[in-house]
Design an enzyme around this catalytic site. Structure first.
Site: not given
Lengths: 210, 210
Positions: A19-21, A23
């Site tokens: 979910g981490s942009n 990442s």
């Protein structure tokens, strides 16, 4: 399986959540960069949500702080252009991706792990697909000619579910407060902006050990 | 004086507070980088404290979040080593530097502004001196052969005090949530990690305008 054991110096731990942009930016780059430097990647999927809650945040800081949130997507546009990576701002953010993370944990030592993780990230950040849905995870695995049903069933085993909770607890124990986070031995690097520094450090350490 | 007017494309606005550690990294680098690219710097000292309070934070996130705070000083050590910049972790953090900022605002268009700002930053982050004290500001100005007493008196005028409050309000109005922040026209770049991108953007814009 002892996830707390230090990896050899010539390895980088990559802690990420689908979910981490930021990442996403690291995910699309890390395997090529690490291969070019002969650095091994230790894939460490974890749940960023419980880490934020442990720190007292009910959601991503990019959602809770509207000024920062507005900036982040401008920054993402520019960074994606710089790296030549596609971007469609996800209509749901951050997307929970529990099953996809369980599959990543199950496959962390498999040869397909990099391709699978990039595929999930692209579905989220380039195609705006609901990566939380089992059929989307199944589609991702299928696109890589992997036995989706078998993998998903195994990833949903009690042992693997527990493993992801333990890995998330290990993230908190090691002082992780965001994603992506990289470790080279005990040295922590936070954010996509530090991926190159972390790889440089990894190379310097392995030269010292020779 | 109209601080909201857009600077010409070949200019970069540098918004900073002397208490901000990542502003220190940019401060020690920006003048040489901008000169090499023929980019003009618009110096924008402002008070980061009121910006944080406006966002609901009573202090720097590096103080409020202990995990992030612990990491930041590791990161600063590595970044300072990379840039060849000295670092002593300040015994007070973040240091309020109201007078020093008023002097920077008063001198924003003077030829000594860059040298003065670097000196104050070095006193804070390399020498661990109390940059909030008038005698330390005076010492910084004196070390540059500037008329310290006259400058300090003028910087303490009601007009200049008001100007700093207005500049801080302008920061909030423009969506600034941390320091350093750079603007090239309306394009915002946050953090020392984006200084090179901001300068690249500045060059690209000025090429387009030719």
């Amino acid at each position: 399986m002892n996830d707390d054991a230090l990896p050899p110096a010539r390895a980088i731990e990559f802690w990420f959540d689908f979910g981490s942009n930021y990442s996403y930016l690291s995910m699309m780059r890390i395997e090529a960069l690490a291969t070019a430097r002969n650095v091994r990647i230790v894939w460490r999927p974890f749940l960023l949500g419980p880490v934020f809650r442990q720190l007292g945040f009910e959601n991503s800081p990019f959602v809770l702080q509207k000024e920062k949130g507005a900036y982040v997507w401008k920054d993402m546009e520019r960074q994606c252009r710089k790296y030549g990576v596609a971007l469609t701002r996800p209509s749901t953010f951050p997307r929970a991706a529990l099953l996809a993370l369980r599959v990543a944990l199950y496959g962390a030592n498999e040869p397909w792990i990099g391709a699978y993780c990039r595929k999930i990230m692209q579905l989220n950040f380039a195609d705006d697909r609901e990566i939380g849905l089992p059929e989307v995870v199944s589609e991702a695995l299928g696109s890589l000619d992997l036995p989706a049903q078998h993998i998903i069933e195994t990833a949903q085993s009690d042992a693997n579910k527990l493993h992801l909770r333990e890995q998330t607890e290990a993230a908190i124990r090691r002082g992780i407060f965001g994603a992506p986070t990289f470790f080279v031995g005990d040295e922590m690097f936070w954010g996509n902006d530090r991926l190159d520094d972390a790889l440089d450090y990894c190379e310097a350490m392995s030269r010292r050990d020779r």
